[in-house]
Design a protein around this motif. Structure first.
Motif, short mmCIF file in Angstrom:
data_model
loop_
_atom_site.label_atom_id
_atom_site.label_comp_id
_atom_site.label_asym_id
_atom_site.label_seq_id
_atom_site.Cartn_x
_atom_site.Cartn_y
_atom_site.Cartn_z
N LYS A 26 -43.92 18.68 -3.30
CA LYS A 26 -43.86 18.99 -1.86
C LYS A 26 -45.12 18.49 -1.15
CE LYS A 26 -43.21 22.83 1.37
NZ LYS A 26 -43.00 24.29 1.51
N CYS A 58 -44.88 14.68 -0.74
CA CYS A 58 -43.98 14.29 0.36
C CYS A 58 -44.64 14.53 1.72
CB CYS A 58 -42.68 15.07 0.28
SG CYS A 58 -41.67 14.69 -1.17
N LEU A 66 -40.20 14.62 3.59
CA LEU A 66 -40.08 16.02 3.15
C LEU A 66 -38.79 16.64 3.68
CD1 LEU A 66 -41.35 18.47 1.76
CD2 LEU A 66 -42.59 18.93 3.88
N LEU A 76 -39.18 20.28 -5.42
CA LEU A 76 -40.42 20.30 -4.62
C LEU A 76 -41.53 21.11 -5.28
CD1 LEU A 76 -38.91 20.75 -1.04
CD2 LEU A 76 -40.06 18.72 -1.93
#
Length: 419
Positions: free
Chosen positions: A332, A335, A343, A365
């Protein structure tokens, strides 16, 4: 009686009081009062200009991480900055050569680390002496702290202990994790204290000590849950809620001026490294790999991630550098670092490297990445995006942005024609 006199009186009483189970409750109350008075003193001095005159140290945050150099005058901070970053900071044989914050950028393992050379601080810096308040304010905003000490003076002057106490006074905790304690303030219900582990550091009656400490801060209704064996100081930190927990590395510079026995003793201190900027011991040039840069990288918690497009080789030239201290080292975080749109449209990630159980591993994530992992992000297809409940809102947002851009361009063109 002023705040300073009350602080001295409490410190004297604590020094007179013997430490045992019978006095634990009394000492806990004194510690809470002392922490509260110190906080009031800092707020009072800060509001009345106690931070020192002159310009502040407003430095734009750049790079993947920030580390602040703190130390007494003439310990070699400016020379160290030049050695690490190639930035020229005035260095001389007299004290207080550096009068403001000098930033530099250290390039190491594909990352850019902002290094801040701060003016030397002295004992009493927490109360604003020698622009100490401004120096400490920069330290609070740094990702990590590098305390530079003079190996030749440390045995007599206890500079390490003094600097630790100054930073401790203003709420900076070095090489400590935040206490695993949850404090929830309420409007009614009184104080309810519970723990999941035996509490041995709060005396024979932890509930009584915790209740008294909370009442010192005028907290009469709260739920508190301790998941580790905490001390009174840690409980006070949780109540204050404004503490900063920073990784800290200690560099004993100028080891060419002491004996090998003293060097061995200093090197065995926790979180410490010995070296010499002048002789190049453990500290190389800006483009060289050395022990100090490796330790700084470790304490900053940086991780290199190589990205890969579908059907192409991974990009090993420009890694994405993630920080465990700032946003974490999960998929996560990767991203978010690359693109917020990535994301939003994330489907899954393919990971190659030591964090994967097999290569490639399909991850979500929350997967934690290791240094030099290779990651390929797979986004949702158009059909998958259409099934998303926020799809209409996203499409409308793109449409509004497009029409606004078109309208602004038309308006600008008309204004040019009229002019």
């Amino acid at each position: 009686m002023g705040i300073t006199e009350r602080i001295k009186e409490i410190e004297a009483e604590m020094a007179r009081t013997q430490k045992n189970k019978a006095t634990n409750y009394h000492l806990g109350t004194l510690k809470a009062k002392l922490a509260k008075l110190r906080n009031e003193l800092l707020v009072e001095q800060g509001g009345s200009g106690g931070g020192g005159g002159g310009e502040g140290f407003a430095v734009a945050r750049l790079g993947d991480a920030r580390i602040a150099l703190i130390g007494f005058p003439s310990v070699g901070k400016s020379s160290l900055l030049g050695q690490l970053t190639g930035t020229k900071s005035e260095a001389a044989a007299y004290e207080f050569t550096t009068l403001t914050c000098i930033p530099g950028t250290m390039k190491y393992k594909g990352s850019k680390v902002q290094v801040l050379d701060l003016p030397g601080i002295i004992e009493g810096a927490a109360q604003g002496k020698g622009r100490g308040r401004e120096v400490i304010a920069v330290a609070r905003n740094a990702d990590a702290i590098l305390i530079v000490l003079d190996a030749g003076k440390e045995g007599l002057n206890r500079h390490r202990e003094i600097l630790e106490n100054e930073l401790e006074t203003v709420g900076i905790r070095l090489n400590q994790a935040p206490p695993n304690v949850t404090l929830t303030k309420k409007k009614t219900g009184g104080i309810k204290f519970a723990s999941t582990v035996p509490l041995t550091k709060l005396g024979p009656d932890p509930v009584k000590v915790a209740t008294q400490v909370l009442r010192e801060y005028k907290v009469s209704n709260a739920d508190i849950l301790a998941r580790e064996d905490i001390t009174v100081d840690q409980l006070v930190d949780v109540i204050q809620g404004n503490r900063e927990y920073k990784p800290c590395l200690y560099l004993y510079n100028k080891i060419d001026t002491v004996t090998i026995e003293e060097i061995d003793q200093l090197a065995r201190q926790p979180h410490s490294i010995v070296g010499s900027v002048h002789k190049g011991f453990n500290i190389g040039e800006a483009d060289e790999d050395d022990l100090l840069k490796a330790k700084m990288w470790e304490y900053l918690g940086l991780t290199r991630i190589y990205t890969k497009r579908r059907g192409a080789a991974p990009d090993l030239e420009e890694p994405v550098v993630l920080s465990e201290i700032r946003k974490g080292t999960t998929v996560k975080s990767l991203c978010a670092n690359v693109s917020t749109q990535m994301l939003r449209d994330f489907n899954f990630a393919l990971v190659w490297g030591t964090s994967a159980k097999h290569s490639p591993q399909r991850c979500g994530l929350a997967h934690v990445l290791d240094d030099e992992d290779v990651v390929q992000i797979v986004t949702k297809t158009n059909n998958q995006q259409k099934q998303d409940k926020n799809y209409q809102k996203v499409v409308q947002g793109f449409s509004d942005k497009y029409h606004k851009k078109k309208f602004d361009a038309k308006k600008q063109k008309q204004s040019k024609l009229r002019g």
